[in-house]
Design an enzyme around this catalytic site. Structure first.
Site, short mmCIF file in Angstrom:
data_model
loop_
_atom_site.label_atom_id
_atom_site.label_comp_id
_atom_site.label_asym_id
_atom_site.label_seq_id
_atom_site.Cartn_x
_atom_site.Cartn_y
_atom_site.Cartn_z
N LEU A 12 -2.12 -2.88 4.11
CA LEU A 12 -1.57 -3.68 5.22
C LEU A 12 -0.05 -3.64 5.28
CD1 LEU A 12 -4.00 -6.76 5.17
CD2 LEU A 12 -4.02 -4.77 6.70
N ARG A 13 0.59 -3.06 4.26
CA ARG A 13 2.04 -2.77 4.27
C ARG A 13 2.95 -4.00 4.23
NH1 ARG A 13 0.68 1.86 2.38
NH2 ARG A 13 0.20 3.52 3.86
N HIS A 40 -11.13 -1.18 1.17
CA HIS A 40 -9.92 -0.40 0.85
C HIS A 40 -9.03 -0.22 2.06
CE1 HIS A 40 -8.34 3.25 -1.63
NE2 HIS A 40 -7.38 2.81 -0.83
N PHE A 99 1.24 10.59 2.49
CA PHE A 99 -0.21 10.76 2.60
C PHE A 99 -0.82 9.57 3.35
CE2 PHE A 99 0.78 13.09 -1.36
CZ PHE A 99 0.08 14.27 -1.15
N HIS A 113 -8.16 4.88 -8.26
CA HIS A 113 -7.66 6.04 -7.51
C HIS A 113 -7.60 7.19 -8.51
CE1 HIS A 113 -4.46 8.08 -4.86
NE2 HIS A 113 -4.36 8.72 -6.01
N ASP A 154 -3.94 1.56 -6.94
CA ASP A 154 -4.14 2.56 -5.88
C ASP A 154 -2.81 3.06 -5.32
OD1 ASP A 154 -5.79 4.15 -4.13
OD2 ASP A 154 -4.98 2.91 -2.52
N ASP A 166 -9.73 3.24 3.72
CA ASP A 166 -8.41 3.63 3.20
C ASP A 166 -7.40 3.68 4.36
OD1 ASP A 166 -6.38 4.26 1.48
OD2 ASP A 166 -7.12 6.26 0.97
N HIS A 198 1.30 4.62 8.67
CA HIS A 198 2.69 5.06 8.47
C HIS A 198 3.36 5.14 9.83
CE1 HIS A 198 2.28 6.03 4.22
NE2 HIS A 198 1.16 6.68 4.49
N HIS A 234 -12.21 6.16 -2.56
CA HIS A 234 -12.15 7.40 -1.76
C HIS A 234 -12.64 8.64 -2.49
CE1 HIS A 234 -8.39 7.51 -3.95
NE2 HIS A 234 -7.76 6.69 -3.13
ZN LIG Z 1 -5.81 5.95 -3.32
ZN LIG Z 2 -5.52 3.72 -0.62
#
Ligand SMILES: [Zn+2]
Ligand SMILES: [Zn+2]
Length: 431
Positions: A66-67, A63, A325, A182, A155, A307, A311, A235
């Site tokens: 990588l954006r 999880h 988040f 999720h 997710d 996870d 950011h 998660h």
């Molecule tokens: Zn999530």
């Molecule tokens: Zn996630």
């Protein structure tokens, strides 16, 4: 030919915990054998001296985010895979909530191609369950599977309705793909930024009740029973959610779960007015954390997953309510596992390695082992090297972590993918 010499091989697949030499040839494990004179004399190829170190199957992270495509200011496939390698990972599964969302084969293919070009750890994409992860119509799951996805998830959000989740599970069941969930009841969580409780009241922050997660987990475990699909809870952070997983396993359902290092390390009482403590699900109560520690010690929890959610500083450097988040996680995952689980004697080193290797492999329906013929994905780590994590030195493009400046005992030393070192701690220090 590469020889990893004199290490302590820990391989949960075979139950091996012994001094062994590992020979790698042509991207595969050639031989795993007790240390020999032959190895000491060996002059062909490279020898990696692993004395005093643990040699394990390559770590898998189920999880991460990588954006890329779309939010390259926060992370790219190149920077993210380098950070993962420094964390000792050899394969990582990236969530589809990019821009555009990975909901079709073209996006999946571009991720796979960029990952190959980056030349670091393996990237196994996860495809969206619904188009745009909007929770309305099924995404092109079969097409994405041909392009290389290993699982399906919306997710960032839950799959919006029970009806859609049933369709997703039915479809993934026919394709043999796990559904990664999720769990969040958005009507209960709406507007919340941390766990609801005495601490959220003291800080004046809107809380998210624990039931937001467990109600959704309960719903989806029931749909897994209805459909027979493989369901993996992402998660997982509460005692009640873990009870749902335990009950499902007791019934023989294909339900699994992962726990993040931050959820087994920190609790809601640790939250301060710093957006690096804002993640979803939020840091849980002490009682929930104790349940997670218990689940990690037993077989209720299948994997540790980061996870990793980078950011860019500008987006986190705002009021708590407005910040996104998530925290980064690759480079601290193993060290937190050693610190909170192994050095505290809550679990064995074998069990920790299982949670990073055979456990996540099982969730994906693959094998992970150090045996002749297997792909030569190997993680080498120290259980006692003292070091300090500095977020500023991270390979990630982002710095959002509550663990900046934390002192650790134990660290990744090398990550080898298909026989090729993609990270070597000594080498990194010299570079
Ligand atoms: Zn999530
Ligand atoms: Zn996630």
């Amino acid at each position: 030919m590469i020889l990893i010499k004199g290490g302590r091989v820990i391989d949960p697949a075979s139950g091996t915990d012994a001094p062994m030499d590992v020979w790698i040839d042509d991207g595969r494990i050639a031989r795993v054998a007790p240390p020999s004179e032959e190895a000491n004399r060996s002059k062909n190829g490279d020898a990696f001296d692993a004395s005093g170190l643990v040699v394990a199957p390559g770590f898998i992270d189920l999880h991460c985010h990588l954006r890329e495509p779309g939010q390259e200011i926060s992370e790219t496939i190149e920077s993210g895979t380098r950070a993962a390698a420094r964390g000792g990972f050899t394969a990582i599964c990236c969530m589809p909530n990019t821009q555009p969302v990975n909901d079709n084969a073209a996006v999946t293919r571009s991720i796979v191609e960029r990952a190959a070009a980056a030349g670091s750890v393996r990237v196994w994409p996860i495809g969206a369950a619904s188009i745009g992860s909007q929770g309305e119509a099924l995404a092109e799951i079969a097409g994405m599977q041909e392009a290389g996805i290993v699982a399906v998830s919306d997710d960032g959000k839950p799959v919006a309705t029970a009806k859609l989740m049933r369709q997703v599970m039915d479809y993934c069941n026919s394709l043999g793909l796990p559904v990664i969930d999720h769990c969040e009841d958005r009507s209960l969580a709406a507007g919340g930024v941390m766990r609801e409780g005495p601490r959220s009241i003291r800080l004046g922050l809107k809380g998210i009740p624990a039931e937001s997660e467990s109600i959704c987990a309960g719903r989806d475990v029931e749909i897994a029973a209805l459909t027979g699909a493989r369901l993996h809870i992402a998660h997982l952070s509460t005692r009640a959610s873990l009870d749902h997983v335990r009950a499902a396993k007791a019934k023989g359902l294909a339900v699994t779960c992962e726990v993040t290092p931050h959820h087994f390390t920190l609790i809601d009482e640790d939250v301060v007015y710093d957006t690096n403590y804002k993640m979803n699900p939020p840091l849980a109560s002490r009682d929930d954390r104790d349940a997670l520690l218990q689940g990690l010690a037993e077989d209720a929890v299948d994997a540790i997953a980061t996870d990793h959610a980078p950011h860019h500083p500008a987006s986190k450097d705002v009021e708590f309510d407005r910040a996104p988040f998530g925290i980064t996680g690759f480079e601290t995952a193993l060290a937190l596992g050693l610190a909170e689980l192994v050095h505290t004697k809550r679990i064995s080193l074998m069990r920790l390695v299982e949670l990073f290797t055979t456990g996540p492999a099982r969730v994906l329906g693959i094998e992970r082992k150090l045996a002749a013929g297997s792909p030569a994905d190997v993680t080498i780590f120290s259980t006692d090297l003292k070091w300090t994590f500095h977020a500023a030195d991270s390979a990630s493009r982002s710095r959002n972590t509550p663990f900046d400046g934390r002192e650790f005992r134990g660290a990744p030393i090398a990550a080898i993918v298909a026989g090729r070192p993609v990270f070597h701690r000594g080498a990194a220090a010299r570079a």
